[in-house]
Scaffold this motif. Sequence first.
Motif, short mmCIF file in Angstrom:
data_model
loop_
_atom_site.label_atom_id
_atom_site.label_comp_id
_atom_site.label_asym_id
_atom_site.label_seq_id
_atom_site.Cartn_x
_atom_site.Cartn_y
_atom_site.Cartn_z
N SER A 158 -0.92 -14.94 -5.23
CA SER A 158 -2.33 -15.30 -5.00
C SER A 158 -3.29 -14.17 -5.32
O SER A 158 -4.44 -14.42 -5.67
N ASP A 159 -2.86 -12.92 -5.20
CA ASP A 159 -3.77 -11.79 -5.43
C ASP A 159 -2.99 -10.63 -6.05
O ASP A 159 -2.77 -9.60 -5.42
N PRO A 160 -2.56 -10.79 -7.32
CA PRO A 160 -1.70 -9.77 -7.92
C PRO A 160 -2.37 -8.41 -8.09
O PRO A 160 -1.69 -7.38 -8.03
N VAL A 161 -3.68 -8.39 -8.30
CA VAL A 161 -4.37 -7.12 -8.53
C VAL A 161 -4.36 -6.25 -7.27
O VAL A 161 -3.91 -5.10 -7.28
N ASN A 162 -4.87 -6.82 -6.15
CA ASN A 162 -4.90 -6.05 -4.90
C ASN A 162 -3.50 -5.69 -4.42
O ASN A 162 -3.27 -4.59 -3.89
N THR A 163 -2.55 -6.63 -4.59
CA THR A 163 -1.18 -6.35 -4.18
C THR A 163 -0.58 -5.23 -5.01
O THR A 163 0.11 -4.34 -4.50
N GLY A 164 -0.88 -5.22 -6.32
CA GLY A 164 -0.39 -4.16 -7.19
C GLY A 164 -0.96 -2.81 -6.81
O GLY A 164 -0.26 -1.79 -6.82
N ILE A 165 -2.26 -2.79 -6.47
CA ILE A 165 -2.88 -1.54 -6.03
C ILE A 165 -2.23 -1.05 -4.74
O ILE A 165 -1.98 0.15 -4.56
N GLY A 166 -1.93 -1.98 -3.82
CA GLY A 166 -1.26 -1.61 -2.58
C GLY A 166 0.11 -1.01 -2.83
O GLY A 166 0.50 -0.01 -2.22
N PHE A 167 0.87 -1.62 -3.77
CA PHE A 167 2.16 -1.05 -4.13
C PHE A 167 2.00 0.36 -4.69
O PHE A 167 2.76 1.27 -4.35
N ALA A 168 0.99 0.54 -5.55
CA ALA A 168 0.77 1.86 -6.15
C ALA A 168 0.45 2.91 -5.09
O ALA A 168 0.95 4.04 -5.15
N ILE A 169 -0.38 2.53 -4.10
CA ILE A 169 -0.72 3.47 -3.02
C ILE A 169 0.52 3.83 -2.23
O ILE A 169 0.76 5.00 -1.90
N SER A 170 1.33 2.83 -1.91
CA SER A 170 2.54 3.09 -1.11
C SER A 170 3.54 3.94 -1.88
O SER A 170 4.25 4.76 -1.29
N LEU A 171 3.61 3.76 -3.21
CA LEU A 171 4.57 4.52 -4.01
C LEU A 171 4.20 6.00 -4.13
O LEU A 171 5.03 6.80 -4.59
N THR A 172 3.00 6.37 -3.73
CA THR A 172 2.69 7.80 -3.67
C THR A 172 3.56 8.50 -2.63
O THR A 172 3.66 9.73 -2.63
N GLY A 173 4.18 7.71 -1.73
CA GLY A 173 5.12 8.28 -0.77
C GLY A 173 6.39 8.81 -1.42
O GLY A 173 7.07 9.66 -0.83
N VAL A 174 6.72 8.35 -2.65
CA VAL A 174 7.93 8.82 -3.33
C VAL A 174 7.81 10.30 -3.71
O VAL A 174 8.65 11.11 -3.31
N PRO A 175 6.77 10.70 -4.47
CA PRO A 175 6.64 12.13 -4.74
C PRO A 175 6.40 12.95 -3.47
O PRO A 175 6.85 14.10 -3.38
N ALA A 176 5.70 12.36 -2.49
CA ALA A 176 5.47 13.09 -1.24
C ALA A 176 6.79 13.38 -0.53
O ALA A 176 6.97 14.46 0.04
N TYR A 177 7.72 12.43 -0.58
CA TYR A 177 9.02 12.63 0.06
C TYR A 177 9.77 13.80 -0.57
O TYR A 177 10.31 14.66 0.14
#
Length: 509
Positions: free
Chosen positions: A455-474
Amino acid sequence: MTRKSVSASGNGVTVSDQSPSQNGAHPPEDIPNGKAQDPNADPNGKVVLRKKVTLLQGISIIIGTIIGAGIFISPKGILKSSGSVGMSLVVWVACGILSLFGALSYAELGTCITKSGGHYTYIMEAFGPFMAFVRLWADLIAIRPAGLAVISLAFGQYILEPIFMPCGVPPVAIKLATSIGITSVMYLNSMSVSWTNRIQIILTFSKLLAIVVIIVPGLYQLFKGETQNFENAFEVSSVDLAGLPLAFYSGMYAYAGWFYLNFVTEEVDNPEKTVPLAICISMAIVTTCYTLTNVAYYTVMSAEELLASPAVAVTFAEKMFGSYFSVAVPVFVALSCLGSMNGCLFAFSRMFFVASREGHLPEVLSMIHVRRHTPLAAVIILYPMTLFQLFVGDIYSLLNFMSFLRWLFIGVAVLGLIYLRHTQPDLPRPFKVPLFIPAIFSFTCFFMVFLSLYSDPVNTGIGFAISLTGVPAYYLFIVFDRRPRWLQKALDSLNRCLQIVLEVVPAER
């Protein structure tokens, strides 16, 4: 590498230079004089978080965080998506049952993994530190500050509405009242666990009283024969099958909050019995209240009137009691929001406390105030971030980006229950649910994530991108932790300074 912290002593503070234990904490060297007489202190004189959450307090945490402003202001998302009065009531009940499935799954996790921390802890135990850290990172940088800010904004809006009626409330006044509300809740949680729980009980009873004030006269009208709004309630032609998934999505959000008691498991008295019992009682009360409140609304208002109302409870009060009583509705809504703020902060501060203990956050966050026996640093960490988002950030856009992550990680945690059944079959499970319950609920969570993507691929994709910043942070902060000596020395000095300023020490074992 060593980690330095300040230990409690009767004469002040001393500096210890020790190798960290597995959880990154050092035991204090001594106990301050007179600590055993402190009402917040451990009976044995230790600096620990005491088991102060009773059954009643556990119920108040769950109900107080589930029931917010939505049921009073805008419970119309389900009606709009389902297309009929009868189907909307079915969705309210069905979502209550599905949420009960999730809550029962968490009851099993909370009794076999008796650590605080909720989602973070269960993902850590089942799937390891990497996935748990990504969840923690999303919570810390976005989800929790934004969520707390939104609830607080609703509090600021409705606590001032009776003063400014019939005019609108100035935005500056709303943010000022919001800041006062956040500060008050932070201060309460920092000062006393006992008083935090007592206030939570009072606020929970206040919102249940408001719901009873709606349900009783509504059902009285229904029993008198006011059933015209229920005629053809299940008319097939009006049911919107395509909108039913969205109706369930809205309903599941309305029940969100049943998991917060699991964030404080270590502070629950007799968790093997208290956690499952508190969850079952709370979900039964909330499901009954939500369903009967909507029945009361439909008895007094037509579906068209409910969808057109900017504040459903206010319209209901005006129709039933006149305009004078409707002034009290915003006050009840504000108190409901305050209860949600208090319960949420009490719960997820313990997640940061546990994450620090596991070495995923700075060591000072796992320390306890020497007199108040509260995780002071873990409580106040969100204060500057929440105020920053309140005055600077685009809170609602951030929540749109990140909201689906809640269901993704809850689904992963419940999937972890099934995984642990196979990998650790001998793990003690004082409370055990049939496997179909976590299976159905985890499928529901992943379906909601898929619905967000569709229903909202753009906002959901941005949310995934924000959460994936946790990978380099880890990898930057956890895996590759070989810091230059000067940087480590500076961090140790900062840690000691924060301990001295906040008067906190590592928990004793």
